[in-house]
Design an enzyme around this catalytic site. Structure first.
Site, mmCIF file in Angstrom:
data_model
loop_
_atom_site.group_PDB
_atom_site.id
_atom_site.type_symbol
_atom_site.label_atom_id
_atom_site.label_comp_id
_atom_site.label_asym_id
_atom_site.label_seq_id
_atom_site.Cartn_x
_atom_site.Cartn_y
_atom_site.Cartn_z
ATOM 1 N N ASP A 182 -40.122 -6.780 44.910
ATOM 2 C CA ASP A 182 -40.338 -5.459 44.839
ATOM 3 C C ASP A 182 -41.776 -5.089 44.533
ATOM 4 O OD1 ASP A 182 -39.489 -2.753 44.112
ATOM 5 O OD2 ASP A 182 -39.550 -3.266 41.887
ATOM 6 N N ASP B 229 -37.823 -6.164 39.258
ATOM 7 C CA ASP B 229 -37.850 -5.537 38.028
ATOM 8 C C ASP B 229 -37.135 -4.192 37.854
ATOM 9 O OD1 ASP B 229 -39.326 -5.618 35.316
ATOM 10 O OD2 ASP B 229 -39.575 -3.656 36.006
ATOM 11 N N ASP C 193 -33.160 -2.937 41.002
ATOM 12 C CA ASP C 193 -33.138 -4.229 41.501
ATOM 13 C C ASP C 193 -31.904 -5.062 41.363
ATOM 14 O OD1 ASP C 193 -35.686 -3.576 42.661
ATOM 15 O OD2 ASP C 193 -36.593 -4.419 40.766
#
Length: 833
Positions: free
Chosen positions: A513, A707, A711
């Site tokens: 991410d 995070d 997610d």
């Protein structure tokens, strides 16, 4: 502060323990919480006469429990269970125990199988390296006391886990093992003194009565070796026999017992050969190998034990801060949220909280893997277990006990230690089948040699039984994983699932991410453009109100930049991966991605707005049912260590992907800086999930690093997942590993440790199989004597343990090169609590 003996068990009260129970209208000193709970139960049940009527203190702490209490089911009392039992549901409980009497991997299997067959027991997981057990049961169907009784029935003892008890049992285990090694070694040397003259004497050089005298002397010296030093082998084999199974001790006990029995018969009848020297020698080598293995194992689990002992026993509570700064020393477990404590330089912070006054630094190396001290000033969050370095800090307590970050870390490490990855279960199954095959082969060898040369049949059979016992095979994987987990924890990467190390090493695709992962997550508002009736400040305050409950870094940036205007919002809701929405005066208002806000009113974005959003920074919109209200441009900085980590992964042949819900322009900008292989931008949480699923369908082993709440679904889908230590609670519970320090360099170290650990496991397994395949035929054909078999068996087990410890040594060398030192609880060491 008490410095005498415990009124309950008679043991010495440590200088830093101040516990007592009122018995006979007087406070009586107690040495530990366990004695305090037992004594309180005695007093509460009107049994205080027990103390007046006893005529001696018990020799052992266990005898301090009077017989009348056995019927009270003390372990079933809720007060007694507080420190080691958790409620998992309305009737489901989980206890953390430590077992005494574990000698090999087969003991773990035996206890797990025995407990799992008890009615009402939901699950039982034991860890060989730590001797820790986690047992879950239905309170309606079985009681904890019944579970402990079932463990005792098969020859083991279970205790509520605490760090001090674990250390005490480890010392007891080492002391007992050392005495057995000493007796076996002393007996071996003395027996060899009588055996060597017989070996060296020629035909007729030694009178028969002298030789017989030496046999009787050897028998007398071998008796304590067999009945004391080798007793654990016989107890284990007898336990296995009663349960109709074959364990690791079975072939050893058969070998030692057969050789000793044959030698006794030969001595009594004054005929045949004696093997007292071989018996004492391979008992000594077996016990010596086990002792070294035990020492190495206890050293390997030092990280978990060190974490468990980080929290101090006492704290200095300020009674009326800031008006009165008088301090009273209290038990740390008695602290409550809202209390104010003062932590002096060199002392350990007793709970999670926030600094009210003072400027200092804290050493959090063992908690986060970050070697550099962390600056603390008013408003800074502090973590229980960290060591204050420079000057006093006044701290308001926010989390205590099981709610602290340290307790969460220890629980997650324990969960990983208790679980068994598939590779360990496979090795255990192979070892179990191997023992049965070994017994069959030993019988066949004995029969064959009886017809070939009866004088050699016994010692060759003994050699076969001992040399090929598959202890090394059972130790090959769990010890390596335990050591690797400790090394990764020191590096700031916490393993929370048993399969994580193996899968991380095999990962082919690393999917990241962006916000809060490859970037710092410390976003700030760069610019704002009003597009409707509200001015810039009111747009900012409305956006901040919409993000009031968000943990996302974008929400934090908006709240930081906004004013203090209060908005009356109703039906506030989050749409993961898109944004947030609410009702303002009956109208729907949204904040988030451009298309998410635009779908509310259907109007195109003005040309000025399109130019505003095209800079490559993160752009979000605010709008209601009538149209666009404002655009915000928010910037984030790439983590300085991210480029090095990405380069390292690519150098190892891993495919690196940036998977984000941000716009393509923002994602491409980050990808260019880091050199990422592939960019997938503008995807929803479901889109992230689908992308990882497609990779897996193509044969990829995916490691997802993320995070935040967005997610969580994709973290659960990936074969192995890593959550940043500052992410949301939901993301952490889904993750297999947690990057405590949020430093990607520590993730890079963790990947390297995982890769090395997989190599060590392969080496251990190859050695274990190769050793058995080579040693078995050599023993069958008479090339290995019993004492050689003892060396071979203990040496093979010791080799896999020492090989696994290389993972720890390598990590310690890296830590020393980086100047990393791990904190010690100075209060515990000095005793000045």
């Amino acid at each position: 502060m008490n410095t005498g003996n415990c009124y309950h068990c008679g043991q010495h009260v440590p200088a830093d323990v101040d516990l007592s129970v009122n018995i006979g209208d007087r406070p009586r000193a107690m040495c530990c919480a366990g004695c305090q709970a037992v004594a309180q139960a005695i007093a509460d049940n009107g049994l205080a006469d027990y103390y007046r009527n006893r005529d001696a203190l018990p020799d052992q702490p266990r005898e301090a429990l009077p017989a009348v209490l056995d019927g009270l089911k003390l372990y079933d009392h809720a007060d007694f269970q507080k420190s080691f039992v958790r409620d998992l549901g309305e009737n489901e409980r989980e206890a953390s125990l430590i077992l005494e009497g574990i000698t090999c991997a087969a003991c773990i299997w035996l206890n797990e199988q025995h407990l799992s067959r008890l009615p009402g027991v939901i699950g039982a997981d034991l860890n060989y390296a730590t001797r820790r057990a986690r047992v879950r049961w239905d309170e309606r169907r079985i009681k904890l006391s019944d579970i402990l009784a079932a463990i005792a029935a098969i020859g083991y003892r279970a205790y509520p886990y605490d760090a001090a008890k674990s250390e005490e049992l480890a010392r007891k285990e080492r002391r007992g093992a050392l005495w057995r090694v000493f007796v076996a070694g002393f007996g071996m040397m003395q027996v060899m003194m009588y055996a060597i003259p017989v070996y060296l004497a020629g035909e007729g050089d030694m009178a028969p009565d002298v030789e017989q005298l030496m046999r009787w002397a050897s028998l007398a010296l071998t008796l304590p070796v067999v009945f004391y030093s080798a007793a654990p082998f016989f107890r284990g084999a007898w336990r296995d026999l009663k349960l109709r199974r074959a364990g690791m001790d079975t072939p050893v006990a058969l070998g030692v017992g057969a050789a000793f029995a044959a030698s006794v018969w030969a001595t009594v009848t004054a005929s045949g050969e004696v093997y007292f020297d071989s018996v004492t020698m391979f008992v000594f080598f077996l016990l010596g190998g086990r002792f070294l293995e035990m020492t190495a194992r206890q050293h390997a689990v030092g990280v978990t034990e060190a974490l468990a002992k980080l929290m101090p026993a006492f704290a200095d509570r300020v009674s009326a801060y800031p008006l009165d700064r008088f301090c009273e020393r209290v038990i740390a477990a008695d602290l409550r949220p809202g209390d104010v404590v003062v932590v002096k330089p060199g002392a350990t912070i007793p709970a999670d909280g926030r600094v009210l006054e003072g400027v200092s630094c804290a050493n959090e190396a063992l908690l986060t893997g970050e070697s550099a001290p962390v600056s603390k000033r008013p408003g800074s969050a502090v973590t229980g277990g960290a060591v204050n370095i420079e000057s006093p800090l006044y701290i308001r307590v926010e989390q205590v006990g099981e709610a602290t970050r340290l307790s969460a870390i220890v629980r997650l490490m324990e969960r990983a230690a208790m679980e068994k990855p598939r590779i360990v279960e496979l090795a255990d199954r192979i070892a179990g089948h191997f023992i049965l095959a070994l017994l069959v082969i030993a019988v066949a060898v004995a029969v064959a040699w009886w017809f070939i040369d009866p004088s050699k049949a016994l010692w060759i059979t003994v050699s076969v039984l001992v040399v090929t016992c598959p202890c090394a095979l059972s130790l090959a994987t769990p010890v390596a994983l335990t050591v690797a987990g400790g090394a990764m924890a020191r590096a700031g990467l916490l393993v929370t699932r048993s399969h994580a190390i193996e899968t991380l090493a095999r990962a082919t695709h690393f999917v990241f991410d962006k916000t809060g992962t490859l970037t710092s997550g410390r976003m700030k508002l760069l610019d704002a453009m009003p597009l409707g009736a509200l001015d810039r400040e009111r747009c900012l305050s409305l956006a901040a109100a919409l993000e009031q409950a968000s943990e996302h870094p974008i929400g934090a940036a908006l709240r930081l930049a906004a004013g203090a205007e209060i908005w009356a919002l109703d039906a506030l809701a989050s749409d993961p991966g898109c944004g947030v929405s609410a009702l303002l005066s009956g109208k729907r208002v949204r904040l988030g991605q451009l298309r998410y806000v635009g779908s509310l009113h259907g109007q195109p974005l003005p040309e000025t707005g399109a130019a505003f959003c095209g800079s490559g920074d993160t752009a979000i919109a605010l709008g209601d049912e009538t149209g666009w209200l404002a655009l915000f441009r928010i910037g984030d900085e790439v983590r300085p260590e991210a480029a090095g980590m990405v380069a390292s992964l690519r150098a190892e042949g891993r495919h690196v992907v940036l998977l984000t819900g941000d716009s393509a322009a923002v994602a491409q900008k980050v990808a260019r800086i880091l050199g990422v292989d592939e960019v997938v931008a503008g995807v929803s949480p479901q889109g992230k999930h689908d992308y990882v699923t497609r990779l897996q369908a193509g044969g990829a082993v995916v490691a997802m690093v993320g995070d935040g709440v967005n997610d969580a679904p994709v973290l659960a889908q990936a074969q192995v997942s890593v959550a940043m230590g500052g992410g949301s609670q939901l993301a952490r519970t889904q993750a297999d590993l947690i990057l405590l320090s949020e430093n990607l360099r520590h993730l890079q170290k963790g990947v390297a440790v995982a890769r090395r650990s997989l190599g060590v496991i392969r080496q251990n397994l190859v050695w274990s199989f190769a050793y058995n395949f080579v040693a078995l035929p050599l023993a069958m054909f008479g090339f290995i004597t019993p004492w050689m078999a003892g060396i071979g068996m203990s040496g093979s087990s010791l080799l896999v343990v020492v090989n696994s410890l290389r993972l720890q040594k390598n990590e310690q060398k890296n830590g020393q090169k980086n100047g990393q030192e791990y904190p010690r609880n100075t209060e515990q060491q000095s005793g000045e609590r």
